[in-house]
Design a protein around this motif. Structure first.
Motif, PDB file in Angstrom:
ATOM      1  N   ASN A  85       0.818  -1.058  -0.062  1.00 41.11           N
ATOM      2  CA  ASN A  85      -0.131   0.139  -0.051  1.00 41.11           C
ATOM      3  C   ASN A  85       0.760   1.220   0.011  1.00 41.11           C
ATOM      4  O   ASN A  85       0.566   2.138  -0.784  1.00 41.11           O
ATOM      5  N   MET A  86       1.995   1.216   0.720  1.00 36.29           N
ATOM      6  CA  MET A  86       2.847   2.273   0.768  1.00 36.29           C
ATOM      7  C   MET A  86       3.668   2.548  -0.486  1.00 36.29           C
ATOM      8  O   MET A  86       3.974   3.779  -1.095  1.00 36.29           O
ATOM      9  N   TYR A  87       3.860   1.566  -0.958  1.00 33.15           N
ATOM     10  CA  TYR A  87       4.559   1.465  -2.519  1.00 33.15           C
ATOM     11  C   TYR A  87       3.677   2.197  -3.454  1.00 33.15           C
ATOM     12  O   TYR A  87       4.025   3.265  -4.161  1.00 33.15           O
ATOM     13  N   TYR A  88       2.527   1.791  -3.144  1.00 35.95           N
ATOM     14  CA  TYR A  88       1.250   2.737  -4.225  1.00 35.95           C
ATOM     15  C   TYR A  88       1.076   4.090  -4.063  1.00 35.95           C
ATOM     16  O   TYR A  88       0.776   4.741  -4.643  1.00 35.95           O
ATOM     17  N   PHE A  89       1.078   4.330  -2.459  1.00 34.70           N
ATOM     18  CA  PHE A  89       0.874   5.580  -2.035  1.00 34.70           C
ATOM     19  C   PHE A  89       1.983   6.471  -2.601  1.00 34.70           C
ATOM     20  O   PHE A  89       1.983   7.666  -3.268  1.00 34.70           O
ATOM     21  N   PHE A  90       3.481   6.113  -2.337  1.00 31.56           N
ATOM     22  CA  PHE A  90       4.350   6.826  -3.006  1.00 31.56           C
ATOM     23  C   PHE A  90       4.455   6.950  -4.499  1.00 31.56           C
ATOM     24  O   PHE A  90       4.654   8.135  -4.942  1.00 31.56           O
TER      25      PHE A  90
END
Lengths: 231, 141
Positions: A139-144
């Motif tokens: 999720n953080m990969y997609y957010f960044f």
């Protein structure tokens, strides 16, 4: 440019932060994380005439502004502050998807202000606390990635625990931000027998020349200043 | 069903007609091609969210949570918290809305349309209804 946004910041940032980078700003309580980011943003926006968004998940806008005024900082008319406190209080039993909420907030301000180029999130710890730990790294990969796709230069503020002269992420296992971020700026406290000094250190800055020494960070009349190396 | 909006009368009559019509339309939605109809409503509400928010608040002050619920009840469209709260804050900054904590409730802020805001709301609603009416003139069979 960012390297000129704070007096002496070019001592540690020899080239500018590439636009569209996601920068992690870490440090223990009292190391001036919010002040540094706010100072960089407000000075940059006043000079460049672009717009920025500062999202505060825990502190209210009023409390944040009081703190900034104590540091001698005034809000740029182009810096918009989004305070999550009303939203969090009213939806406390519903657990909305805060990553999606944050993306929608960004979209709203980008639609309203065509040249919105900078985003800050204060803090990543609060976002984690409000986000399901399942698939956090993904999720953080997609957010960044979303922030990069929008060409936003983004500052993610993250509080770390402080023990003596070392700084630790409170739970490094499963915390992906250091790997995913394009840059890491560490702020900290160095304690001597009768003195405490604040420092700034660039731990990582992709595609940009930077020094890695610890430099003293002080509060001057009109905001923060970076002084010489403290080794 | 006639979904045209009357351009006659003052702004608040128009607003009431718009609200009444939208409630009827949602209730009678089965009469329409369900999926296609929903998509149109969804697009219209999302692309005109500020005017929808203002028209609801002009009738009844409420907090962000109740506003999102109200829009969902009336239009069956969920507007994300990330779109509604920034609208409220921006309109408050522009002096169109003012926020007040409820009595004995420091957790929830109710949003009211200000005196200055009422004029803005009427103008916006008037522009909106006239634009819809204009479109309907040439798409109506």
């Amino acid at each position: 440019m960012f390297k000129d946004s704070i007096n002496g910041l070019d001592r540690v940032l020899q080239a500018d932060i590439p636009s569209g980078s996601v920068i992690l700003v870490t440090g223990a309580a009292g190391t001036l994380k919010s002040g540094l980011v706010f100072n960089m943003m407000t000075s940059y926006l006043d000079r460049m005439g672009e717009h920025g968004l500062y999202a505060t998940l825990e502190q209210t806008k009023e409390s944040h502004m009081r703190n900034m005024e104590c540091l001698g900082l005034k809000q740029s008319k182009n810096l918009h502050i989004f305070d999550y406190n009303d939203l969090r209080a009213e939806w406390r039993d519903q657990e909305p998807n805060m990553l999606k909420v944050t993306e929608d907030v960004i979209d709203y301000y980008m639609e309203k202000y065509e040249n919105l180029t900078i985003f800050a999130l204060d803090s990543l710890n609060a976002l984690y606390a409000l986000t399901s730990p399942l698939n956090l790294r993904r999720n953080m990969y997609y957010f960044f990635s979303m922030l990069r796709e929008k060409r936003l230069t983004s500052f993610m503020i993250m509080e770390t625990a402080h023990f003596g002269n070392s700084v630790f992420i409170d739970d490094p296992t499963g915390r992906p931000e250091h790997f995913l971020a394009d840059g890491v700026i560490e702020l900290g406290l160095l304690e001597a027998a009768d003195d405490v000094k604040r420092y700034i250190q660039i731990k990582k800055m992709r595609s940009s020349r930077h020094g890695m020494e610890k430099h003293q960070l002080v509060v001057d009349k009109g905001g923060l200043s970076v002084l010489g190396s403290i080794y | 069903m006639d979904i045209s909006l009357s351009a006659s009368g003052n702004g608040s009559t128009k607003r009431c007609e718009m609200m009444k019509n939208s409630e009827e339309i949602v209730q009678d939605s089965d009469e329409f091609e369900g999926e296609e109809y929903r998509k149109f409503i969804d697009k219209i509400v999302k692309s005109n969210r500020e005017i929808i928010v203002l028209s609801i608040l002009a009738d009844k002050p409420m907090c962000g949570y109740d506003l999102i619920k109200e829009i969902f009840t009336r239009c069956n469209v969920f507007l994300s918290q990330g779109t509604v709260y920034p609208i409220l804050y921006s309109l408050e900054e522009e002096g169109i809305l003012r926020a007040e904590f409820g009595r004995g409730n420091m957790r929830t802020k109710k949003y009211f349309v200000t005196t200055k805001g009422k004029e803005v709301v009427e103008k916006k609603l008037d522009g909106f209804t006239r634009a819809i009416e204009y479109i309907l003139l040439f798409v109506k069979r």
